[in-house]
Design a protein around this motif. Structure first.
Motif, PDB file in Angstrom:
ATOM      1  N   LYS A 292       0.835  -1.206   0.000  1.00 26.15           N
ATOM      2  CA  LYS A 292       0.000   0.000   0.000  1.00 26.15           C
ATOM      3  C   LYS A 292       0.866   1.251   0.000  1.00 26.15           C
ATOM      4  O   LYS A 292       0.578   2.225  -0.725  1.00 26.15           O
ATOM      5  N   LEU A 293       1.927   1.236   0.785  1.00 28.36           N
ATOM      6  CA  LEU A 293       2.824   2.383   0.865  1.00 28.36           C
ATOM      7  C   LEU A 293       3.486   2.650  -0.485  1.00 28.36           C
ATOM      8  O   LEU A 293       3.537   3.798  -0.961  1.00 28.36           O
ATOM      9  N   ALA A 294       3.986   1.589  -1.119  1.00 28.01           N
ATOM     10  CA  ALA A 294       4.638   1.754  -2.418  1.00 28.01           C
ATOM     11  C   ALA A 294       3.647   2.232  -3.479  1.00 28.01           C
ATOM     12  O   ALA A 294       3.972   3.094  -4.305  1.00 28.01           O
ATOM     13  N   LYS A 295       2.447   1.701  -3.460  1.00 26.26           N
ATOM     14  CA  LYS A 295       1.454   2.076  -4.460  1.00 26.26           C
ATOM     15  C   LYS A 295       1.017   3.526  -4.307  1.00 26.26           C
ATOM     16  O   LYS A 295       1.024   4.304  -5.266  1.00 26.26           O
ATOM     17  N   LEU A 296       0.644   3.921  -3.088  1.00 25.14           N
ATOM     18  CA  LEU A 296       0.116   5.266  -2.885  1.00 25.14           C
ATOM     19  C   LEU A 296       1.182   6.329  -3.032  1.00 25.14           C
ATOM     20  O   LEU A 296       0.939   7.400  -3.574  1.00 25.14           O
ATOM     21  N   ARG A 297       2.360   6.068  -2.559  1.00 27.04           N
ATOM     22  CA  ARG A 297       3.413   7.074  -2.659  1.00 27.04           C
ATOM     23  C   ARG A 297       3.934   7.187  -4.091  1.00 27.04           C
ATOM     24  O   ARG A 297       4.311   8.253  -4.532  1.00 27.04           O
ATOM     25  N   SER A 298       3.966   6.072  -4.826  1.00 25.72           N
ATOM     26  CA  SER A 298       4.377   6.159  -6.230  1.00 25.72           C
ATOM     27  C   SER A 298       3.346   6.900  -7.049  1.00 25.72           C
ATOM     28  O   SER A 298       3.657   7.649  -7.965  1.00 25.72           O
ATOM     29  N   GLN A 299       2.061   6.739  -6.701  1.00 23.99           N
ATOM     30  CA  GLN A 299       0.992   7.504  -7.373  1.00 23.99           C
ATOM     31  C   GLN A 299       1.151   8.988  -7.100  1.00 23.99           C
ATOM     32  O   GLN A 299       1.011   9.820  -7.982  1.00 23.99           O
TER      33      GLN A 299
END
Length: 462
Positions: A447-454
């Motif tokens: 979740k952290l990687a997905k939201l921060r990359s977005q």
């Protein structure tokens, strides 16, 4: 002309592993937020100062993270995947010629140094702290729920309750999972959760619970308990318990207390299903923790014989009375006492009764009290707390709270379908704890990687 490919032998290659991993690959996002700088300092006391150098524990942790993030359940297969996959090698800090540890190394470290140091819990809390620092945790609304995960045992290797006696087990000769079971007999999350004896007990993993809670064939299971922040579905805490309601409700309190102690966060409101709506739990939430409960009340006062239930009567707080659908009143007392304390309203159980004359002449007596002369209603000691919880669930915000609560169910669906954790591979209370903690860590990292990359690409997090 038909072309054919030829393999040309070369003595030297220039190969940069970094350039072969796409910038948007999931492992890059996870690596950006996985901080293992303190790992060696935390584990130094669990290693000897002499002897041959051990396998770097950071490598083992990174391989485990890859396994849980990518849903690779088998440790043998995990070693093969890391050996073949360039992205996994890059994430694990391995070169093309570096050897992969043997799969047996995971078991030795899991049951030894990692478990003694409580490393998985530290790793999970470090990731949660990173989520808080990145602004993914609002801290206003939390949700809690539990899901059944099958244990690694079969009914064929179990005994009935009357044939199983924990008192005759010799801990020195028992397997590890059995020793863990004996150590948790007095814990609220396991042996002390309820006095009800399970119908069957598994020989290989006696702490697992024989349950038919899914309304289908019974099986042995553990409960995976999640406490999440409802803004982005970040898992704030995770707990492994016996698969009974009392243990699951108790774990919610444990996780709320631990989250406040560890991160200084206490939610304004908590959303959950009816299993958490017992009077004891509602009192703890509202009076002791000052948390608004958007939880349906666990109520057994509803009648099924067609007569009026307590909910059909209107409670008058100022008049300290119930009013029936026909407009008659039910009172606790109709006397004027010289001692005001005897008639004072407070948190104590009371019985409210109608007048006999009102009931005898009532046209709705057959719907109210067909088998008694007068209608009476028992009001519990903390009924005011239950009424407050009912008011919360009847408010306009309850729809928002229940919609956000669905995020915890989505996390469990992701856990089982995408990460493949529908059945445990490790046995015993500590084995289930390790698996649930690592899986929750993996979900937060994804979740952290997905939201921060977005966010870095200019897209708003969903």
């Amino acid at each position: 002309m038909l072309g054919t490919q030829k393999a040309h032998a070369r003595l030297f290659y220039e190969f940069d592993l970094e350039t072969h991993i796409p910038e948007n690959h999931l492992v890059r996002g996870i690596d950006r937020f996985l901080d293992l700088r303190e790992l060696h300092a935390d584990l130094r006391g669990f290693y000897s100062h002499t002897g041959r150098p051990s396998i770097d524990p950071e490598l083992i942790i990174r391989m485990l993270v890859i396994g849980y993030v990518m849903g690779i359940r088998s440790e043998r297969r995990l070693c093969q995947e890391v050996h073949l996959n360039l992205a996994y090698r890059w994430f694990c800090r391995l070169g093309l010629e570096d050897k992969i540890p043997d799969h047996s190394t995971f078991s030795k470290l899991r049951h030894g140094k990692f478990r003694e140091s409580d490393l998985f819990r530290r790793l999970f809390e470090d990731v949660v702290a990173t989520c808080i620092a990145e602004g993914l945790v609002g801290g206003t609304g939390f949700a809690v729920d539990a899901s059944l995960i099958s244990a690694d045992v079969q009914k064929q290797t179990s005994s009935k309750a009357e044939d199983w006696d924990a008192a005759i087990i010799d801990p020195s000769e028992a397997p590890r999972a059995v020793r863990e079971y004996l150590d948790t007999l007095d814990e609220a999350a396991f042996g002390a959760a309820t006095t009800v004896t399970p119908k069957f007990t598994a020989h290989a993993d006696p702490a697992s619970q024989w349950t038919a809670a899914r309304k289908g064939p019974a099986f042995f299971a553990y409960s995976d308990n999640y406490l999440i922040d409802t803004d982005h579905g970040i898992i704030m805490d995770v707990e492994a318990t016996r698969s009974v309601r009392q243990a699951e409700v108790g774990s919610a309190r444990t996780m709320l207390d631990r989250t406040e102690r560890r991160f200084g966060l206490r939610p304004d409101w908590l959303a959950a299903d009816t299993a958490y709506g017992s009077e004891e739990n509602l009192v703890w939430l509202t009076l002791k923790r000052q948390i608004l409960p958007f939880i349906p009340v666990f109520d057994k006062s509803e009648r099924t014989d067609g007569t009026w239930s307590r909910s059909d009567f209107t409670w008058d707080e100022e008049g300290d009375r119930y009013i029936c659908p026909e407009g008659k009143e039910l009172r606790h007392s109709r006397r004027n006492y010289s001692d005001p304390g005897r008639s004072a309203t407070g948190m104590r159980p009371r019985r409210y009764r109608a007048l006999k004359a009102d009931c005898q002449d009532c046209p709705s007596k057959a719907k109210c009290c067909p088998k008694s002369d007068v209608r009476s209603i028992n009001r519990e000691k903390y009924e005011i707390v239950r009424d407050f919880a009912r008011a919360c669930t009847a408010s306009a915000f309850n729809e928002v709270a229940q919609r956000r609560r669905k995020k915890v169910e989505m996390l469990f669906a992701h856990l089982k379908r995408i990460l493949g954790l529908g059945r445990l591979r490790l046995r015993g209370p500590l084995g289930s704890k390790d698996e649930f903690t690592l899986a929750a860590t993996a979900q937060n990292l994804r979740k952290l990687a997905k939201l921060r990359s977005q966010s870095s690409n200019g897209a708003a997090p969903a």
